[in-house]
Design a protein around this motif. Structure first.
Motif, mmCIF file in Angstrom:
data_model
loop_
_atom_site.group_PDB
_atom_site.id
_atom_site.type_symbol
_atom_site.label_atom_id
_atom_site.label_comp_id
_atom_site.label_asym_id
_atom_site.label_seq_id
_atom_site.Cartn_x
_atom_site.Cartn_y
_atom_site.Cartn_z
ATOM 1 N N UNK A 1 0.841 -1.198 0.000
ATOM 2 C CA UNK A 1 0.000 0.000 0.000
ATOM 3 C C UNK A 1 0.874 1.246 0.000
ATOM 4 N N UNK A 2 0.334 2.339 -0.522
ATOM 5 C CA UNK A 2 1.015 3.628 -0.484
ATOM 6 C C UNK A 2 0.872 4.204 0.922
ATOM 7 N N UNK A 3 1.984 4.370 1.617
ATOM 8 C CA UNK A 3 1.957 4.989 2.938
ATOM 9 C C UNK A 3 2.980 6.109 2.954
ATOM 10 N N UNK A 4 2.490 7.341 2.994
ATOM 11 C CA UNK A 4 3.356 8.532 3.045
ATOM 12 C C UNK A 4 4.389 8.542 1.916
ATOM 13 N N UNK A 5 3.932 8.094 0.731
ATOM 14 C CA UNK A 5 4.826 8.129 -0.429
ATOM 15 C C UNK A 5 5.738 6.919 -0.551
ATOM 16 N N UNK A 6 5.589 5.949 0.360
ATOM 17 C CA UNK A 6 6.371 4.715 0.326
ATOM 18 C C UNK A 6 5.462 3.546 -0.019
ATOM 19 N N UNK A 7 5.975 2.584 -0.776
ATOM 20 C CA UNK A 7 5.233 1.354 -1.063
ATOM 21 C C UNK A 7 5.547 0.384 0.067
ATOM 22 N N UNK A 8 4.585 0.162 0.965
ATOM 23 C CA UNK A 8 4.838 -0.580 2.201
ATOM 24 C C UNK A 8 3.920 -1.785 2.338
ATOM 25 N N UNK A 9 4.384 -2.840 3.041
ATOM 26 C CA UNK A 9 3.513 -4.002 3.262
ATOM 27 C C UNK A 9 2.393 -3.696 4.250
ATOM 28 N N UNK A 10 1.166 -3.909 3.835
ATOM 29 C CA UNK A 10 0.003 -3.696 4.700
ATOM 30 C C UNK A 10 -0.225 -4.933 5.556
ATOM 31 N N UNK A 11 -0.145 -6.078 4.915
ATOM 32 C CA UNK A 11 -0.273 -7.370 5.622
ATOM 33 C C UNK A 11 0.326 -8.447 4.732
ATOM 34 N N UNK A 12 0.672 -9.570 5.333
ATOM 35 C CA UNK A 12 1.207 -10.708 4.577
ATOM 36 C C UNK A 12 0.142 -11.787 4.433
#
Length: 373
Positions: A24-35
């Protein structure tokens, strides 16, 4: 976002994708939301251990003979009083007292500090510190690209880390950090976290991130360590009653409005940005108490969300700032600012307006969850 408008990727990006993470996009970073299941990830941290990639956080290094003086001027806390090897939770405010961000500041050495800002505010904090450094013999350096940050959190985390380092973890207090080697990787090992559990945050060079993640994963295999995304990080901090910038903290609130006036240290020497406005906010809060941050536990199954009105006797008495189903409690919970008259735990007749229906909620003291020491 990068200057081209593309999402930024952490050093662990390919690894997250190989694990099947929902990104997911979080503060401009592509980050894992859940596995997989965010509930399973949440419960693993509460009962065993979870491994997080937090490389989106903003590290800013402040060095030089007047580094402490600069931080005492720029921030509301007494940073000069922090001993080397220790960390302090604090805030950076505007001149009008509004909260720009909440921060953790680590004193790495006599004249070296690391300020860790929230991902969404890292540039704002960097700009403010750079501007406030004028006239001080100190350097403010953007070190966001110099670090990857991994966190291992949960009751099994000390055992997992001990198997990979000879650093003195038993002697490492909460809100302290020490340099060490973890699985052969040089790291700043900090006993901090955002989950309400014991745990560690490991600051390493980005090129060592994958190697360290794999070593931690292997070391934690036998005790139930699982990779964890941002979704369970949010429900963990919510249960622990920890504020999130943009929800419980904003520029329209002072630390006194947020019930966190204790972080403002008027007794420290010299001026600091916002001192006058914060004195007035403190006096206002004394005479006319602001809304109080409380916990709300649902009587039913409907989940409250940020911005929903808190009601009593047909009147709006507050607003929800964060809400989610609580895996630990097994029912929906919320954090809300409410009028002082309705803030006492057990206050009856309080509800949340969920799409026109006033759902019953119990007022409780924060946090919802406290780990057994």
């Amino acid at each position: 976002m990068s200057s081209t408008g593309e999402l930024r990727h952490t050093a662990l990006d390919a690894l997250h994708r190989s694990l099947g993470a929902t990104m997911t996009d979080f503060a401009g970073w592509d980050m894992p939301l859940r596995y997989g299941s965010e509930r399973d990830e949440h419960l693993a941290v509460r009962t065993k251990a979870g491994l997080f990639d937090l490389s989106h956080m903003g590290e800013i290094t402040v060095t030089g003979p007047q580094a402490a003086a600069l931080l005492d001027f720029a921030l509301v806390g007494n940073i000069g009083g922090v001993k080397p090897g220790r960390a302090r939770y604090t805030m950076i405010c505007r001149a009008d007292g509004g909260i720009l961000d909440d921060l953790i500041v680590y004193r790495l050495g006599e004249t070296e500090y690391m300020v860790v800002a929230n991902a969404s505010n890292a540039q704002v904090v960097l700009d403010a510190l750079t501007e406030r450094a004028a006239g001080f013999d100190a350097e403010v350096r953007d070190d966001r690209d110099a670090y990857a940050l991994l966190a291992v959190q949960g009751p099994e985390s000390p055992g997992i880390l001990k198997s990979l380092t000879d650093a003195d973890l038993d002697g490492l207090k909460y809100y302290a950090g020490l340099p060490g080697t973890v699985a052969g990787v040089p790291a700043l090992i900090a006993r901090t976290g955002y989950t309400g559990e014991d745990g560690f945050e490991l600051f390493v060079k980005p090129e060592h991130a994958v190697e360290l993640w794999q070593a931690l994963t292997q070391a934690g295999e036998g005790v139930g360590l699982v990779p964890c995304g941002l979704s369970c990080r949010d429900t963990l901090r919510l249960e622990a009653g920890m504020p999130l910038y943009g929800h419980e903290l904003t520029t329209s609130l002072t630390p006194f409005d947020a019930g966190l006036g204790r972080v403002v240290k008027f007794e420290k020497e010299g001026d600091f940005v916002g001192r006058e406005a914060l004195r007035e906010a403190a006096a206002r809060a004394e005479q006319n108490p602001p809304r109080v941050l409380v916990g709300l536990v649902a009587g039913g199954r409907r989940v409250p969300r940020a911005g929903y009105a808190v009601v009593a006797g047909g009147e709006v008495i507050g607003e929800v700032t964060s809400g989610a189903p609580s895996p630990t409690l097994g029912k929906p919970i919320a954090i809300a600012y409410v009028d002082p008259a309705h803030a006492a735990p057990g206050t009856s007749g309080v509800g949340v307006d969920i799409r026109g229906s006033h759902e019953p909620y119990e007022v409780v003291a924060l946090p919802f969850y406290k780990r057994q020491k």
